[in-house]
Write a protein that holds these residues in place. Structure first.
Motif, mmCIF file in Angstrom:
data_model
loop_
_atom_site.group_PDB
_atom_site.id
_atom_site.type_symbol
_atom_site.label_atom_id
_atom_site.label_comp_id
_atom_site.label_asym_id
_atom_site.label_seq_id
_atom_site.Cartn_x
_atom_site.Cartn_y
_atom_site.Cartn_z
ATOM 1 N N LEU A 311 0.801 -1.228 0.000
ATOM 2 C CA LEU A 311 0.000 0.000 0.000
ATOM 3 C C LEU A 311 0.836 1.280 0.000
ATOM 4 O O LEU A 311 0.534 2.206 -0.776
ATOM 5 N N PRO A 312 1.876 1.434 0.833
ATOM 6 C CA PRO A 312 2.658 2.681 0.779
ATOM 7 C C PRO A 312 3.246 2.964 -0.592
ATOM 8 O O PRO A 312 3.237 4.121 -1.054
ATOM 9 N N LEU A 313 3.747 1.929 -1.261
ATOM 10 C CA LEU A 313 4.311 2.122 -2.597
ATOM 11 C C LEU A 313 3.227 2.536 -3.584
ATOM 12 O O LEU A 313 3.416 3.456 -4.395
ATOM 13 N N LEU A 314 2.079 1.874 -3.513
ATOM 14 C CA LEU A 314 0.965 2.219 -4.399
ATOM 15 C C LEU A 314 0.487 3.642 -4.138
ATOM 16 O O LEU A 314 0.212 4.408 -5.085
ATOM 17 N N TYR A 315 0.402 4.017 -2.876
ATOM 18 C CA TYR A 315 -0.047 5.359 -2.488
ATOM 19 C C TYR A 315 0.920 6.430 -2.976
ATOM 20 O O TYR A 315 0.523 7.450 -3.553
ATOM 21 N N LYS A 316 2.206 6.192 -2.773
ATOM 22 C CA LYS A 316 3.212 7.171 -3.182
ATOM 23 C C LYS A 316 3.219 7.344 -4.693
ATOM 24 O O LYS A 316 3.270 8.478 -5.200
ATOM 25 N N CYS A 317 3.162 6.253 -5.433
ATOM 26 C CA CYS A 317 3.166 6.341 -6.892
ATOM 27 C C CYS A 317 1.916 7.066 -7.396
ATOM 28 O O CYS A 317 1.989 7.891 -8.325
ATOM 29 N N SER A 318 0.768 6.782 -6.780
ATOM 30 C CA SER A 318 -0.477 7.445 -7.198
ATOM 31 C C SER A 318 -0.410 8.941 -6.944
ATOM 32 O O SER A 318 -0.855 9.744 -7.784
ATOM 33 N N LEU A 319 0.158 9.337 -5.811
ATOM 34 C CA LEU A 319 0.274 10.760 -5.514
ATOM 35 C C LEU A 319 1.233 11.458 -6.467
ATOM 36 O O LEU A 319 0.997 12.599 -6.892
ATOM 37 N N GLN A 320 2.312 10.787 -6.802
ATOM 38 C CA GLN A 320 3.261 11.390 -7.735
ATOM 39 C C GLN A 320 2.629 11.586 -9.108
ATOM 40 O O GLN A 320 2.877 12.604 -9.774
ATOM 41 N N VAL A 321 1.817 10.628 -9.537
ATOM 42 C CA VAL A 321 1.114 10.780 -10.806
ATOM 43 C C VAL A 321 0.146 11.951 -10.731
ATOM 44 O O VAL A 321 0.039 12.763 -11.675
ATOM 45 N N TRP A 322 -0.550 12.083 -9.621
ATOM 46 C CA TRP A 322 -1.498 13.183 -9.475
ATOM 47 C C TRP A 322 -0.788 14.528 -9.457
ATOM 48 O O TRP A 322 -1.255 15.495 -10.069
ATOM 49 N N VAL A 348 -6.845 9.840 -2.391
ATOM 50 C CA VAL A 348 -5.936 8.895 -3.039
ATOM 51 C C VAL A 348 -5.564 7.768 -2.088
ATOM 52 O O VAL A 348 -5.462 6.597 -2.501
ATOM 53 N N PHE A 349 -5.379 8.081 -0.801
ATOM 54 C CA PHE A 349 -5.040 7.033 0.160
ATOM 55 C C PHE A 349 -6.166 6.010 0.273
ATOM 56 O O PHE A 349 -5.922 4.793 0.234
ATOM 57 N N TYR A 350 -7.394 6.482 0.427
ATOM 58 C CA TYR A 350 -8.510 5.550 0.600
ATOM 59 C C TYR A 350 -8.739 4.718 -0.665
ATOM 60 O O TYR A 350 -9.066 3.527 -0.589
ATOM 61 N N VAL A 351 -8.566 5.335 -1.828
ATOM 62 C CA VAL A 351 -8.702 4.576 -3.073
ATOM 63 C C VAL A 351 -7.595 3.530 -3.178
ATOM 64 O O VAL A 351 -7.835 2.375 -3.568
#
Length: 618
Positions: A311-322, A348-351
């Motif tokens: 989850l942390p990796l997915l969250y960080k990557c999603s935020l960077q894309v945003w 983004v975290f909850y998604v």
């Protein structure tokens, strides 16, 4: 939350706008290195400050903690075959050499290891951290060897467990080499005699490992299995470096070593299980093979934990894309941007959490053989022949509600020492887990996994200040902290939960020692609690001049655990279990575990249950 606060760094956590915790260095009851039992000391300077990196270095070669760890490792090695005991002895000797060198270099301002800020008030703990998990795996090997003549699947399981023993030993050795390499970078002292001995022991260990490889089927030609073992060592070094750099002042070297090698061993086992299950090529089974059929509960727990650690990796990557997409849009005022970052970052975290739990987790569990969605499987398990499980859940909810409401009000309004308040939580753990171990052991495995998953999610929400729960969770958790929690991570609840859960999880397979699943509950809920309370109220004789632990407290802890064992034996006998362990061996296990609690400055909730479990398996 702000996007720039995503980084796992000291600056990001230190600049968080929240009130400082009163339970750490600001607490009126905090003292550096304070253990679970304290005796009033008029000569101690009040309110002394602790510059980082704070490490309780010891100039003496033999300290109380090192002596107890040596006796623990010697007890395990004595019961093991010589070809498995010799590597453990070499590893312990190398760890001792590195620990002495690290402690002596702690006062050197030019020491390269000072770049890693460790937990204030704790010794390096390298010897304890490097020997604990290898001793656990070796104790499991000794236990499994007792059924080899009668179990047709025994040799296969023994071979896989032996490979895990070598994997965790290689991980610990690699971390020792990592510390050794940093010490050699010092320009002031050169290479000391201790480091020379340490390098010699590391070389001897490597020779022993090569002998093991040559004796296995296929010898050195089995490069896949050899690479799998060496992968553990490389991954452990990378992980411990990440932990020490990104979470400063949160752990000692020994605690970080235990966490890093434990995580690598756990996820290495998941990788082996995945490769063994999918068999995507003709050579996959030859590369690595996990014996037997794993329970569905173990698969569900592993899948959920895998999703949460991704989850942390997915969250960080999603935020960077945003953030990248936002940079292509129109410019807005700083206030508007910050408000949008807080709300959208939380979204983004909850998604990401939903994607991890609803997509990634079932994908892996289906890959390894679980046909239904893991959460559907949990619901079916809960409500099929579930009278006992549902009654246990109601009991848990009542106990947790009453205890949290009571202790939260005490922590806010009362002058009760936090040392004693923490021990009340240990007693609550006894009330919660003991009935389940006896009457619903399989369901308790699942409950431990669910509780650990909830703790992980709440800690992520607290650290990242995820709207709208971040500040509320932080204020609530702040009331239950102690001096070992930092401003970055709150680990007390994790260590207590895992201290009770790990012995139970490791006893899920073959287990001819009925007291082994109770190792965490007995050592933490009974022994540690009674030692703290009796030592705090009546303790006079200290184990050392600089420590706060008392002989009276340790004696009370040993007596209480032995008394609890005698009661448990009677209860287990009525359920069909037979005590197959001599009382002398049990007394040695209890005594060594409580002596370690008396001397160590490490996180006792993490180490003592594993030490006690290892000794109970012999």
């Amino acid at each position: 939350m702000a996007i720039q606060d995503l980084n796992f760094s000291t600056q990001a956590r230190g600049e968080a706008k929240r009130k400082p915790r009163a339970s750490a260095t600001n607490s009126p009851y905090h003292r550096p290195g304070a253990g679970s039992r304290r005796v009033p000391d008029a000569s101690s300077p009040p309110g002394s400050a602790h510059p980082a990196p704070a490490m309780a270095s010891s100039s003496a070669l033999l300290t109380g903690e090192r002596l107890v760890v040596f006796l623990f490792a010697a007890r395990v090695a004595h019961a093991a075959p010589a070809h498995l005991a010799a590597p453990l002895a070499l590893l312990a000797a190398a760890a001792l050499a590195v620990e002495v060198a690290v402690d002596r270099a702690a006062s050197d301002p030019a020491s390269p290891l000072r770049r890693f800020r460790t937990r204030p008030g704790a010794s390096s703990g390298i010897l304890l951290g490097a020997t604990t998990l290898p001793c656990v795996m070796l104790a499991r090997l000794i236990q499994l060897s007792r059924i080899l003549p009668t179990d047709p699947n025994g040799p296969e399981e023994f071979a896989y467990l032996e490979m895990q023993y070598w994997a965790v030993s290689i991980s610990c050795l690699s971390v020792l080499a990592f510390f050794f390499w940093h010490l050699c970078q010092s320009t002031n002292n050169g290479v000391s005699k201790t480091l020379k001995y340490g390098s010699l022991l590391v070389a001897l260990y490597l020779m022993t490992f090569l002998v093991f490889l040559l004796k296995t089927d296929g010898g050195l030609l089995r490069m896949g299995k050899n690479a799998y073992l060496l992968f553990h060592g490389v991954a452990a070094v990378i992980l411990i470096k990440h932990i020490l750099e990104k979470f400063p002042s949160c752990s000692s070297f020994g605690e970080a070593l235990l966490v890093s090698t434990g995580l690598i061993l756990y996820f290495g086992d998941m990788l082996a299980h995945t490769l063994s299950t999918i068999q995507f090529s003709a050579s996959s089974e030859a590369l690595i093979h996990t014996p037997g059929i794993r329970s569905e509960i173990a698969t569900v727990i592993q899948g959920i934990l895998l999703g949460l650690f991704v989850l942390p990796l997915l969250y960080k990557c999603s935020l960077q894309v945003w953030v990248y997409c936002q940079s292509l849009g129109k410019q807005r005022t700083q206030a508007v941007v910050k408000q949008a970052e807080n709300r959208i970052g939380s979204g983004v975290f909850y998604v990401s959490l939903l994607v991890a739990l609803l997509v990634l987790v079932p994908s892996w569990t289906h890959l390894v053989g679980l046909e239904v969605h893991p959460f559907v499987w949990i619901l079916n398990y809960m409500f099929t022949n579930s009278h006992g499980r549902l009654a246990l859940c109601v009991y848990w909810v009542c106990v947790i509600y009453v205890s949290i409401r009571r202790f939260y009000s005490i922590s806010k309004e009362s002058t009760t020492e936090r040392i004693l308040l923490r021990k009340y939580y240990h007693l609550v753990a006894v009330l919660i887990f003991s009935p389940a171990v006896i009457f619903q052991p399989a369901f308790l495995d699942l409950a431990f996994g669910a509780a650990f998953a909830v703790f992980l999610i709440l800690e992520m929400i607290r650290v990242w200040e995820v709207y709208p729960l971040g500040r509320t969770v932080h204020q609530f958790m702040n009331a239950f902290t102690d001096h070992r929690d930092s401003d970055i991570l709150i680990i007390s609840h994790f260590s207590l939960l895992l201290g009770c859960a790990l012995p139970k999880w490791m006893s899920s397979g073959f287990n001819d020692r009925p007291l082994a699943p109770f190792a965490g509950i007995l050592s933490l809920g009974i022994g540690d609690t009674m030692a703290s309370m009796i030592g705090y109220k009546y303790g006079v004789l200290r184990w050392s001049k600089t420590g706060n632990k008392t002989i009276e407290g340790t004696a009370a802890g040993i007596t209480s655990v032995l008394a609890a064992c005698s009661i448990l034996v009677s209860l287990l006998a009525s359920s069909g279990y037979i005590l197959s362990q001599h009382w002398l061996s049990l007394s040695v296990a209890v005594t060594l575990s409580l002596l370690l609690e008396a001397y160590t400055t490490q996180l006792d909730n993490a180490f003592i249950p594993l030490v006690f479990y290892s000794l109970l398996c012999l």
